[in-house]
Structure formats: structure tokens, C-alpha cells
Design a protein around this motif. Structure first.
Motif, PDB file in Angstrom:
ATOM      1  N   UNK A   1       0.858  -1.184   0.000  1.00 27.15           N
ATOM      2  CA  UNK A   1       0.000   0.000   0.000  1.00 27.15           C
ATOM      3  C   UNK A   1       0.892   1.232   0.000  1.00 27.15           C
ATOM      4  N   UNK A   2       0.571   2.186  -0.857  1.00 26.82           N
ATOM      5  CA  UNK A   2       1.363   3.412  -0.900  1.00 26.82           C
ATOM      6  C   UNK A   2       0.639   4.530  -0.162  1.00 26.82           C
ATOM      7  N   UNK A   3       1.297   5.017   0.891  1.00 29.06           N
ATOM      8  CA  UNK A   3       0.810   6.159   1.677  1.00 29.06           C
ATOM      9  C   UNK A   3      -0.684   6.085   1.952  1.00 29.06           C
ATOM     10  N   UNK A   4      -1.167   5.003   2.596  1.00 25.85           N
ATOM     11  CA  UNK A   4      -2.616   4.893   2.832  1.00 25.85           C
ATOM     12  C   UNK A   4      -3.134   6.006   3.732  1.00 25.85           C
ATOM     13  N   UNK A   5      -4.240   6.625   3.324  1.00 23.23           N
ATOM     14  CA  UNK A   5      -4.839   7.710   4.094  1.00 23.23           C
ATOM     15  C   UNK A   5      -5.393   7.179   5.414  1.00 23.23           C
ATOM     16  N   UNK A   6      -6.174   6.122   5.328  1.00 23.60           N
ATOM     17  CA  UNK A   6      -6.737   5.497   6.524  1.00 23.60           C
ATOM     18  C   UNK A   6      -6.360   4.019   6.496  1.00 23.60           C
ATOM     19  N   UNK A   7      -5.412   3.665   7.327  1.00 24.42           N
ATOM     20  CA  UNK A   7      -4.935   2.294   7.394  1.00 24.42           C
ATOM     21  C   UNK A   7      -5.560   1.613   8.600  1.00 24.42           C
ATOM     22  N   UNK A   8      -5.718   0.295   8.527  1.00 21.68           N
ATOM     23  CA  UNK A   8      -6.410  -0.427   9.590  1.00 21.68           C
ATOM     24  C   UNK A   8      -5.635  -0.417  10.900  1.00 21.68           C
ATOM     25  N   UNK A   9      -4.326  -0.327  10.850  1.00 20.80           N
ATOM     26  CA  UNK A   9      -3.509  -0.318  12.063  1.00 20.80           C
ATOM     27  C   UNK A   9      -2.517   0.828  12.012  1.00 20.80           C
ATOM     28  N   UNK A  10      -2.131   1.258  13.208  1.00 18.50           N
ATOM     29  CA  UNK A  10      -1.148   2.341  13.307  1.00 18.50           C
ATOM     30  C   UNK A  10       0.198   1.843  13.826  1.00 18.50           C
ATOM     31  N   UNK A  11       0.276   0.566  14.195  1.00 21.43           N
ATOM     32  CA  UNK A  11       1.525   0.018  14.688  1.00 21.43           C
ATOM     33  C   UNK A  11       1.302  -1.311  15.378  1.00 21.43           C
ATOM     34  N   UNK A  12       2.409  -1.912  15.848  1.00 17.54           N
ATOM     35  CA  UNK A  12       2.341  -3.146  16.618  1.00 17.54           C
ATOM     36  C   UNK A  12       2.558  -2.838  18.092  1.00 17.54           C
ATOM     37  N   UNK A  13       1.745  -3.441  18.940  1.00 10.31           N
ATOM     38  CA  UNK A  13       1.809  -3.247  20.380  1.00 10.31           C
ATOM     39  C   UNK A  13       3.170  -3.713  20.907  1.00 10.31           C
ATOM     40  N   UNK A  14       3.883  -2.817  21.562  1.00 10.85           N
ATOM     41  CA  UNK A  14       5.174  -3.129  22.173  1.00 10.85           C
ATOM     42  C   UNK A  14       6.215  -3.638  21.180  1.00 10.85           C
ATOM     43  N   UNK A  15       6.012  -3.404  19.886  1.00 11.06           N
ATOM     44  CA  UNK A  15       6.980  -3.878  18.892  1.00 11.06           C
ATOM     45  C   UNK A  15       7.101  -2.884  17.740  1.00 11.06           C
ATOM     46  N   UNK A  16       7.472  -1.630  18.028  1.00 12.65           N
ATOM     47  CA  UNK A  16       7.570  -0.639  16.950  1.00 12.65           C
ATOM     48  C   UNK A  16       8.605  -1.011  15.890  1.00 12.65           C
ATOM     49  N   UNK A  17       9.645  -1.754  16.284  1.00 15.23           N
ATOM     50  CA  UNK A  17      10.675  -2.123  15.312  1.00 15.23           C
ATOM     51  C   UNK A  17      10.112  -3.065  14.238  1.00 15.23           C
ATOM     52  N   UNK A  18       9.182  -3.931  14.629  1.00 13.94           N
ATOM     53  CA  UNK A  18       8.565  -4.821  13.651  1.00 13.94           C
ATOM     54  C   UNK A  18       7.652  -4.053  12.699  1.00 13.94           C
ATOM     55  N   UNK A  19       6.990  -3.041  13.229  1.00 16.81           N
ATOM     56  CA  UNK A  19       6.144  -2.196  12.367  1.00 16.81           C
ATOM     57  C   UNK A  19       7.013  -1.399  11.394  1.00 16.81           C
ATOM     58  N   UNK A  20       8.077  -0.830  11.891  1.00 17.67           N
ATOM     59  CA  UNK A  20       8.970  -0.059  11.022  1.00 17.67           C
ATOM     60  C   UNK A  20       9.539  -0.932   9.908  1.00 17.67           C
ATOM     61  N   UNK A  21       9.755  -2.221  10.211  1.00 15.09           N
ATOM     62  CA  UNK A  21      10.338  -3.120   9.220  1.00 15.09           C
ATOM     63  C   UNK A  21       9.385  -3.414   8.070  1.00 15.09           C
ATOM     64  N   UNK A  22       8.099  -3.079   8.235  1.00 11.53           N
ATOM     65  CA  UNK A  22       7.125  -3.311   7.161  1.00 11.53           C
ATOM     66  C   UNK A  22       7.121  -2.188   6.123  1.00 11.53           C
TER      67      UNK A  22
END
Length: 555
Positions: A403-424
Motif C-alpha cells: 500500500x502506498x501512503x494509505x490515508x486510513x490504514x487499519x492499524x497504526x503500529x504493533x503493540x510493544x513492537x515498533x521495530x517490527x512495524x517499522x520493518x514493514x
């Protein structure tokens, strides 16, 4: 009525010509309040429709034939009472309120109560064992858990593995069954508190739900889903389900997952549309009976469920009221799509999404182009979806769905795991980790998880495409394709088949190899074929490919 329906369809088709900005501007304008005044799911999915005190929200059907009809006003009142109870018990905005509930009105009452109290609702799937439940409770650390009496023993075993002691609210069975010492009865708590709780003022990006992934590709990750989830799903529900005022949805999706809680739950409620749910264990004939008795016009569930519905419908037929159906959660194979079309005379629409992304690919309603079984025809309006490599470089034919720059995405991050979210993320691209290819007509063909891709003799083979061909064989009931180690080629394609009937296995194996060679090429034909009684699956019915990869041929 026909004129109004035609006008609504034409308006929907015209909307698909809008730009992404126009799609979201229109979605925001459909909300009950301007975003500047905040956004709370409890208000948007329930309270705004409760002004019409006769408007039906949920029809609950039980295995013993009992039924309940819940209006939006009744849901609002009950969830407000439960919100008061939670606040009185000491829960504060931002605290987590977990749930181990199956199909039933309680899941929606508790979710609405959590959101109106400013809590984060944390659903769990009822098929989990104690270890899986404990893993999620240790991560989310909820202050309270609501549980159906049927799963109270599982929760009790999970509690022994925790280092904190959440409050327990139990949906009791007959005679108070399931209520242990120290528990609070959910319905008793609702009855003894007043509907005095106001609705918390929350921003669109504030956390509403903590939804854990199934854990098929590693440890389950907690997706932080904001209140704007009702916005991110609006285009899909409008353009895939395309529900009109005369429609009635049947959902077989469990509210412990995003598809059941949000896609076929709150996103439909946010349009003021009613839904039918069945509280019993899965039973294809019961589904068909309930749909026929309630005059259901549209059904939603998982492909695994629809396969059994098709088998049952061949004996008893489909409800005459049913105009359409949609599935998601796993790939829709071509044989199932074709079998449904023969029975229903209409397409079984496919949808693709994740708890992290939203529903972003689909066979949209009223598409003038013919559907291709096993393929997704369109990007859901409002999203820009592309294929990229692992570095985020856009690909034309095959790659990772992103997805490119989604305006409204279903999630804003991973609980207690920001590094895993950043890796996406790769710059402006969010990588789903799922592979697909696009054909010359722009249709999307799901290949599989990035880590499920089979590389053999320098060729890339997607397991889903091979499985679709194998499943078309009348002697095959189920099939899974994985890589098997080979000293000469690195890997070869291995097919694990659950046979259907008494066909000779040697004949099935020969037919399957010939069919794959003909359709995909010699490189994709299974070099190893094993026959088993059942495939290893997760609690949600997804195939455990990692288990199959670890097995030796012939196990």
C-alpha cells in the motif's frame, strides 16, 4: 424499488471514477459528526442509528431455534450500562479489556462498551488453547477479561501462566454454569448498573482495538487499530458488499478476528445495516436453514466454510433470497468459485486484506467485466495498491502486495513492537508480505506469503497457483503445496493431498502432475506427492505450511 436500486448502483459505479482524495472526502462526509469533533466507534457504529428506536442491528439465531432481535437502541443502552460497570470497577481510558467470546451479541456489547469508555478492546479467538490465550494476555496485559462459560476452563488454565490477575466477567450458562469464585456475571453487571456512561471523546487515530494476528508467520503481533477503522473499511463494504436498505447480511465470521468484528460487524453497523449471526458451532446445513428462514440476501464468511456450504447446498439448495456472497481470510480457489457460480448463478466475491492494512483488493459488486475464478478484479476505491520487491521498487507483473501512503490504514503500529512495524515500511510503501501477480487485464492472482514462495531450479513457484490446479481434480478434497529439500535442485515442489473418495492415489498423482505441467509448466509440477488424512491447520483453519515443511516425505 427497482428504480431506487438502479439509481444506487449507478451512483456506486460513478463513485469508482473518483480520485483517492475524493473517495475519502466523501467517506468523511458520511460520518455522523465532523472529524474535528472526534471519532468514536461506539457512536459511529451504534449510537447514531439508535435515534430510530425500531432499527434492527443484529439478529441472533441459536441452534435450539431461539432468536433475538437487537435494535441499535438496545445495543446502545446495554453497552452504556456495561461501560458504567467497567468504569466502576476501576478501568480507565487506555486500559485493555480482553474478550474470549464466540458468535453472539455479547461480543458487540462488550466492544461498544469498551470504546465508549475509552478502553482498548482486545478480542481473542475462541479456538485458542490456554498457551495461545496466555501469550496474548501476557502481551496486552488487560485489566479485565470477558469470557463465555464454554471457554472458562481454557481461560483458567491460561491465568496460571500469567504474572497479573485481570478481573473476570463471565457469560454464564444455564444455572450460572461457568461462574467461578471471584468472577462477575456479565449480564448481572449490565443489569445492576445504569446507562449513565457518556461516550469518551476520542480522535480518529486513538487506539480502539488491539487485534492479535494468528501467528502463522511467527509470534502473534498486536495490531493497534484506531477508531478510524470504520473509515478505512467503508469503501470495501460499500463497493464489495454494496448493501442496500432492503438487504440483510449473514456473517459467519468470528468476532475474535478483524473480519468478524470489524468488516462484517462494525463497518456494516456503521452503515445502519442489520446482520444475522448464528451462535452454534459451524454447521453448513444450519447456516443454510437460518439464511432461508431470515430471508438473507448476502452472506460473508471464509472459503473453508463456503466449501462445506456448497457441499450441503448440492443436497438442499441455496436460499432463494440470496443474491450474493463474499469471502476472505484465505485464498479463494478457482474450483470453489466455479462450484458456487453453478449453484448460485452469481459470483462468490473474493476480498483481500490484513488486520494491518484494511480490505484493499476485491471483486467489486456490479463489475461489468466477467469475474475470473480465483482472481481479484480490483483495488478497493480509496487505496493505491502496487507490487514491489523487498526494497520497495515497484514491479509490473509480480511482487509483494504493498500500500502506498494509505490515508486510513487499519492499524497504526504493533503493540510493544515498533521495530517490527517499522520493518514493514519501505519509504511510502507498506509491505504486506503477501505475493501476487497481475495479468494483462489487471487482475490480481494471489501467490502466497513471501516466505512460502518455492524456489526450485532457479524458478519461483507460488503454492496457491499450484493448489488451485490440484483442487480441481475430483479425487482431491484438500491440498497444500510446500517446498521439499532436494540435493540437486535446492528445493522441489511437494504436494500434500487429502483424497476425496476411493480414487487410486497413483492415478490422482499422475493426473495432478500432468495438469500442473500443462497449466504452469514442468518446473511447477510436484516432484513429491504425499497423501494424508488431514492437513495441519491453525485454530482459524489456515494451513500450517511451516509444519508441512518440517515434515519428511511420507510422514
Amino acid at each position: 424499488m427497482t428504480s431506487h436500486r438502479s439509481e444506487a448502483i449507478q451512483a456506486l459505479l460513478a463513485e469508482r471514477e473518483s480520485t483517492i482524495d475524493e473517495i475519502w472526502r466523501a467517506a468523511e462526509e458520511r460520518l455522523d459528526r465532523p472529524l474535528s469533533e472526534g471519532l468514536n466507534t461506539a457512536h459511529e457504529a451504534c449510537d447514531r442509528w439508535a435515534r430510530d428506536r425500531s432499527r434492527i442491528a443484529i439478529i441472533v439465531r441459536h441452534p435450539d431455534g431461539r432468536s433475538e432481535r437487537w435494535t441499535f437502541a438496545e445495543l446502545s443502552h446495554a453497552s452504556s450500562r456495561m461501560a458504567t460497570a467497567l468504569t466502576a470497577a476501576g478501568l480507565k481510558p487506555g486500559d485493555r479489556f480482553a474478550a474470549l467470546l464466540g458468535q453472539g451479541v455479547e461480543a458487540f456489547i462488550c466492544a461498544l462498551a469498551a470504546w465508549r469508555a475509552g478502553l482498548i478492546y482486545m478480542p481473542m479467538f475462541v479456538g485458542f488453547g490456554p498457551d495461545a490465550v496466555a501469550e496474548r494476555l501476557r502481551s496486552g496485559r488487560p485489566e479485565a477479561v470477558v469470557v463465555d462459560h464454554r471457554y472458562r476452563e481454557v481461560l483458567e488454565k491460561a491465568r496460571l501462566l500469567l504474572d497479573h490477575d485481570p478481573k473476570i466477567y463471565t457469560v454464564t450458562g444455564e444455572g450460572g454454569r461457568g461462574l467461578l469464585v471471584g468472577d462477575r456475571s456479565l449480564w448481572a453487571e449490565i443489569d445492576r448498573h445504569t446507562a449513565s456512561a457518556g461516550t469518551a471523546v476520542t480522535a480518529p487515530g486513538d487506539a480502539a482495538t488491539l487485534m492479535y494476528t494468528s501467528g502463522t508467520t511467527g509470534a502473534p503481533k498486536g495490531c493497534i487499530q484506531p477508531h478510524s477503522m470504520v473509515l478505512s473499511l467503508q469503501p470495501f463494504v460499500r463497493h464489495a458488499f454494496a448493501l442496500l436498505p432492503s438487504d440483510l447480511l449473514f456473517t459467519g465470521a468470528n468476532p475474535g478476528w478483524s473480519y468478524g468484528l470489524h468488516v462484517t460487524g462494525t463497518a456494516v453497523m456503521a452503515q445502519g445495516r442489520p446482520a444475522v449471526i448464528y451462535t452454534g458451532d459451524f454447521d453448513a446445513r444450519a447456516w443454510l436453514r437460518v439464511m432461508a428462514e431470515e430471508r438473507v440476501t448476502y452472506a460473508a464468511g471464509a472459503p473453508t466454510a463456503f466449501r462445506r456450504v456448497v457441499q450441503a447446498a448440492r443436497q438442499v439448495g441455496l436460499p432463494t433470497s440470496l443474491r450474493g456472497a463474499s469471502c476472505a481470510g484465505e485464498p479463494l480457489d478457482a474450483p470453489l468459485a466455479e462450484a458456487w457460480h453453478v449453484l448460485a448463478g452469481s459470483d462468490l466475491q473474493d476480498g483481500y486484506g490484513q488486520s494491518e492494512s484494511a480490505m484493499v483488493l476485491a471483486n467489486l459488486a456490479y463489475d461489468p467485466h466477467p469475474a475470473v475464478p480465483g482472481a481479484l478484479s480490483s483495488v478497493v476505491p480509496g487505496f493505491y495498491v502496487g507490487l514491489v520487491d523487498d526494497d520497495g521498487n515497484e514491479q509490473q507483473e509480480q511482487g509483494i502486495i504493498a500500500l502506498r501512503s494509505p490515508r486510513y490504514q487499519a492499524s497504526t503500529g504493533y503493540w510493544n513492537a515498533p521495530h517490527l512495524w517499522d520493518a514493514r515500511w519501505r519509504g511510502e510503501w507498506f509491505l504486506t508480505g503477501d505475493l501476487a501477480r497481475r495479468d494483462e487485464q489487471g487482475r490480481w492472482h494471489f501467490i502466497g506469503r513471501d516466505d512460502d514462495l518455492i524456489v526450485t531450479s532457479g524458478y519461483n513457484v507460488g503454492p496457491t497457483e499450484v493448489e488451485n490446479i490440484i483442487l480441481a481434480h475430483p479425487g482431491v478434497q484438500e491440498a497444500a503445496v510446500v517446498a521439499a529439500p532436494d540435493p540437486a535442485r535446492g528445493n522441489v515442489v511437494r504436494a500434500v493431498i487429502v483424497p476425496n473418495g476411493t480414487d487410486l492415489q497413483a492415478r490422482i498423482a499422475a493426473d495432478v502432475r500432468d495438469a500442473v505441467k500443462q497449466h504452469l509448466g514442468r518446473h511447477a509440477a510436484p516432484k513429491v506427492i504425499d497423501f494424508v488424512d488431514a492437513l495441519p491447520r491453525t485454530e482459524t483453519g489456515k494451513i500450517r505450511r511451516n509444519v508441512l515443511r518440517e515434515q519428511h516425505s511420507g510422514d
